[in-house]
Design a protein around this motif. Structure first.
Motif, PDB file in Angstrom:
ATOM      1  N   GLY A 114       0.813  -1.210   0.000  1.00 20.87           N
ATOM      2  CA  GLY A 114       0.000   0.000   0.000  1.00 20.87           C
ATOM      3  C   GLY A 114       0.845   1.257   0.000  1.00 20.87           C
ATOM      4  O   GLY A 114       0.576   2.214  -0.746  1.00 20.87           O
ATOM      5  N   GLN A 115       1.886   1.274   0.802  1.00 24.88           N
ATOM      6  CA  GLN A 115       2.766   2.442   0.850  1.00 24.88           C
ATOM      7  C   GLN A 115       3.525   2.605  -0.462  1.00 24.88           C
ATOM      8  O   GLN A 115       3.729   3.723  -0.951  1.00 24.88           O
ATOM      9  N   GLY A 116       3.934   1.480  -1.040  1.00 28.34           N
ATOM     10  CA  GLY A 116       4.632   1.549  -2.319  1.00 28.34           C
ATOM     11  C   GLY A 116       3.745   2.045  -3.444  1.00 28.34           C
ATOM     12  O   GLY A 116       4.191   2.810  -4.316  1.00 28.34           O
ATOM     13  N   LEU A 117       2.484   1.635  -3.455  1.00 32.14           N
ATOM     14  CA  LEU A 117       1.559   2.082  -4.494  1.00 32.14           C
ATOM     15  C   LEU A 117       1.397   3.590  -4.483  1.00 32.14           C
ATOM     16  O   LEU A 117       1.275   4.222  -5.548  1.00 32.14           O
ATOM     17  N   ARG A 118       1.379   4.195  -3.318  1.00 24.17           N
ATOM     18  CA  ARG A 118       1.167   5.642  -3.227  1.00 24.17           C
ATOM     19  C   ARG A 118       2.257   6.435  -3.936  1.00 24.17           C
ATOM     20  O   ARG A 118       2.037   7.579  -4.329  1.00 24.17           O
ATOM     21  N   GLY A 119       3.446   5.835  -4.100  1.00 26.72           N
ATOM     22  CA  GLY A 119       4.539   6.539  -4.755  1.00 26.72           C
ATOM     23  C   GLY A 119       4.555   6.423  -6.260  1.00 26.72           C
ATOM     24  O   GLY A 119       5.394   7.049  -6.926  1.00 26.72           O
ATOM     25  N   LEU A 120       3.639   5.621  -6.851  1.00 28.59           N
ATOM     26  CA  LEU A 120       3.619   5.461  -8.303  1.00 28.59           C
ATOM     27  C   LEU A 120       3.131   6.742  -8.969  1.00 28.59           C
ATOM     28  O   LEU A 120       2.265   7.451  -8.434  1.00 28.59           O
ATOM     29  N   PRO A 121       3.605   7.056 -10.155  1.00 27.32           N
ATOM     30  CA  PRO A 121       3.182   8.291 -10.825  1.00 27.32           C
ATOM     31  C   PRO A 121       1.752   8.203 -11.328  1.00 27.32           C
ATOM     32  O   PRO A 121       1.261   7.103 -11.644  1.00 27.32           O
ATOM     33  N   PRO A 122       1.056   9.328 -11.421  1.00 30.40           N
ATOM     34  CA  PRO A 122      -0.288   9.328 -12.016  1.00 30.40           C
ATOM     35  C   PRO A 122      -0.254   8.713 -13.406  1.00 30.40           C
ATOM     36  O   PRO A 122       0.701   8.892 -14.158  1.00 30.40           O
ATOM     37  N   GLY A 123      -1.304   7.984 -13.725  1.00 35.38           N
ATOM     38  CA  GLY A 123      -1.384   7.319 -15.017  1.00 35.38           C
ATOM     39  C   GLY A 123      -0.907   5.878 -14.986  1.00 35.38           C
ATOM     40  O   GLY A 123      -1.143   5.136 -15.944  1.00 35.38           O
ATOM     41  N   THR A 124      -0.241   5.468 -13.898  1.00 37.12           N
ATOM     42  CA  THR A 124       0.196   4.076 -13.803  1.00 37.12           C
ATOM     43  C   THR A 124      -1.002   3.137 -13.742  1.00 37.12           C
ATOM     44  O   THR A 124      -0.957   2.028 -14.282  1.00 37.12           O
ATOM     45  N   LEU A 125      -2.067   3.590 -13.080  1.00 41.66           N
ATOM     46  CA  LEU A 125      -3.293   2.811 -12.965  1.00 41.66           C
ATOM     47  C   LEU A 125      -4.373   3.445 -13.822  1.00 41.66           C
ATOM     48  O   LEU A 125      -4.423   4.675 -13.989  1.00 41.66           O
ATOM     49  N   ALA A 126      -5.252   2.615 -14.367  1.00 40.21           N
ATOM     50  CA  ALA A 126      -6.245   3.103 -15.318  1.00 40.21           C
ATOM     51  C   ALA A 126      -7.399   3.825 -14.656  1.00 40.21           C
ATOM     52  O   ALA A 126      -8.072   4.629 -15.308  1.00 40.21           O
ATOM     53  N   ASP A 127      -7.664   3.559 -13.372  1.00 43.19           N
ATOM     54  CA  ASP A 127      -8.908   4.051 -12.788  1.00 43.19           C
ATOM     55  C   ASP A 127      -8.741   5.012 -11.622  1.00 43.19           C
ATOM     56  O   ASP A 127      -9.640   5.800 -11.342  1.00 43.19           O
ATOM     57  N   VAL A 128      -7.636   4.949 -10.899  1.00 43.21           N
ATOM     58  CA  VAL A 128      -7.451   5.835  -9.746  1.00 43.21           C
ATOM     59  C   VAL A 128      -6.033   6.389  -9.761  1.00 43.21           C
ATOM     60  O   VAL A 128      -5.133   5.817 -10.378  1.00 43.21           O
ATOM     61  N   ASP A 129      -5.853   7.499  -9.084  1.00 41.11           N
ATOM     62  CA  ASP A 129      -4.516   8.048  -8.861  1.00 41.11           C
ATOM     63  C   ASP A 129      -3.857   7.214  -7.770  1.00 41.11           C
ATOM     64  O   ASP A 129      -4.441   7.014  -6.703  1.00 41.11           O
ATOM     65  N   PRO A 130      -2.656   6.666  -8.014  1.00 42.19           N
ATOM     66  CA  PRO A 130      -2.022   5.867  -6.960  1.00 42.19           C
ATOM     67  C   PRO A 130      -1.900   6.596  -5.627  1.00 42.19           C
ATOM     68  O   PRO A 130      -1.932   5.964  -4.564  1.00 42.19           O
ATOM     69  N   GLY A 131      -1.801   7.924  -5.673  1.00 48.78           N
ATOM     70  CA  GLY A 131      -1.698   8.684  -4.428  1.00 48.78           C
ATOM     71  C   GLY A 131      -2.949   8.627  -3.583  1.00 48.78           C
ATOM     72  O   GLY A 131      -2.921   9.010  -2.403  1.00 48.78           O
ATOM     73  N   ASP A 132      -4.062   8.162  -4.170  1.00 50.97           N
ATOM     74  CA  ASP A 132      -5.308   8.047  -3.411  1.00 50.97           C
ATOM     75  C   ASP A 132      -5.406   6.755  -2.611  1.00 50.97           C
ATOM     76  O   ASP A 132      -6.360   6.550  -1.861  1.00 50.97           O
ATOM     77  N   VAL A 133      -4.441   5.844  -2.779  1.00 51.61           N
ATOM     78  CA  VAL A 133      -4.441   4.600  -2.008  1.00 51.61           C
ATOM     79  C   VAL A 133      -3.954   4.909  -0.593  1.00 51.61           C
ATOM     80  O   VAL A 133      -2.829   5.372  -0.400  1.00 51.61           O
ATOM     81  N   THR A 134      -4.789   4.682   0.387  1.00 50.16           N
ATOM     82  CA  THR A 134      -4.383   4.937   1.775  1.00 50.16           C
ATOM     83  C   THR A 134      -3.786   3.707   2.433  1.00 50.16           C
ATOM     84  O   THR A 134      -2.922   3.832   3.304  1.00 50.16           O
ATOM     85  N   SER A 135      -4.208   2.515   2.025  1.00 49.90           N
ATOM     86  CA  SER A 135      -3.642   1.288   2.594  1.00 49.90           C
ATOM     87  C   SER A 135      -4.097   0.099   1.773  1.00 49.90           C
ATOM     88  O   SER A 135      -5.024   0.195   0.948  1.00 49.90           O
ATOM     89  N   VAL A 136      -3.436  -1.026   1.992  1.00 49.90           N
ATOM     90  CA  VAL A 136      -3.844  -2.308   1.418  1.00 49.90           C
ATOM     91  C   VAL A 136      -3.917  -3.311   2.553  1.00 49.90           C
ATOM     92  O   VAL A 136      -2.991  -3.399   3.376  1.00 49.90           O
ATOM     93  N   THR A 137      -5.005  -4.044   2.617  1.00 47.36           N
ATOM     94  CA  THR A 137      -5.194  -5.045   3.666  1.00 47.36           C
ATOM     95  C   THR A 137      -5.357  -6.420   3.026  1.00 47.36           C
ATOM     96  O   THR A 137      -5.470  -6.550   1.808  1.00 47.36           O
TER      97      THR A 137
END
Length: 289
Positions: A114-137
């Protein structure tokens, strides 16, 4: 969590996202990337404080207002290579956590993802900004004590991949497995995956103790195998014809002709169809060629 470990997770996840994007023809949705990572997590063993029960489902939490796309996942269209890459990636991240904080849990690894995803640049994911990921469980589904008809069983190979079998039947002979050729990531094979020539019978011990894992359920995979597989008998047993015989679970017995006996391997000196679980594992390289 140490910043250098998080930075390493971001770099690793960026590489995986690119691999998945190449396979899908465009950036993956968040759920699709996490699905691939969940499949990869099934290969983790000594990397964690305890082997993960499978299947592993990684669930994201997002900032308010961020809405992931819905619809059928395309992750099943990918080959096995991205899943193997995901398992290798998670193993490397687990090693980093172990070096800095001790042997991690699966939940620790999900937190790092989850912390690693937040550092990905915008556009890496098709549907959300990676910076919007607060956590992964983690949501884990414990494998049943007994595999049911239609369950897909992953059996460890020698190189970190798995042999796959689908449960065809449970009867007086044991558990009938239809095997698939080659080795795979620990997930159900794609429809049309090449089947090995003949079904085998085994016991429940390796599934019951968790050494073999149920990684999915798809009764459509049974179509490529015979119904209620027969047990084949080599020549020489009482009541068996000169080229062997085939016995159904209901006890019906029929003699084999020479051509069928040769085609089904009954005349080979090493022919065997009923195996103890760990014994079968040792022979799968030959049986799934």
């Amino acid at each position: 969590m140490a910043q250098e470990v998080v930075a390493a997770a971001t770099a690793e996840l960026a590489g995986l996202a690119q691999t998945v994007a190449e396979g899908l023809g465009g950036p993956p949705r968040l759920a699709e990337l996490l699905e691939v990572l969940g499949w990869g997590a099934a290969s983790l063993g000594d990397d964690l404080d305890a082997p993960p029960p499978v299947p592993v489902e990684l669930r994201p939490r997002l900032r308010r207002g961020a809405t992931p796309a819905e619809g059928p996942s395309r992750a099943g269209d990918l080959g096995d290579a991205p899943v193997v890459d995901a398992g290798d990636l998670l193993g490397r991240l687990a090693a980093r956590l172990r070096d800095s904080e001790g042997r991690p849990t699966l939940e620790d690894l999900a937190t790092l993802v989850g912390q690693g995803l937040r550092g990905l640049p915008p556009g890496t994911l098709a549907d959300v900004d990676p910076g919007d990921v607060t956590s992964v469980t983690v949501r884990t589904v414990t494998a049943p004590q007994r595999a049911a008809v239609g369950d897909v069983v992953a059996i460890p190979a020698t190189d970190g991949t798995y042999h796959l079998g689908v449960v065809l039947d449970r009867n007086v002979f044991g558990t009938a497995l239809g095997l698939f050729r080659g080795t795979h990531a620990p997930r159900p094979p794609a429809p049309g995956a090449p089947a090995a020539a003949h079904a085998v019978y085994t016991d429940d011990e390796a599934v019951a103790d968790g050494h073999w894992r149920v990684v999915g359920h798809d009764e459509n995979l049974i179509v490529g195998f015979p119904d209620a597989p027969e047990v084949l008998h080599r020549p020489g047993a009482p009541g068996v014809g000169p080229y062997g015989a085939a016995e159904r679970p209901d006890g019906a017995l029929r003699d084999l002709g020479e051509d069928e006996a040769r085609e089904r391997g009954v005349l080979a000196p090493d022919f065997q169809q009923i195996y103890a679980g760990r014994q079968l594992e040792r022979h799968l390289g030959r049986l799934t060629r």
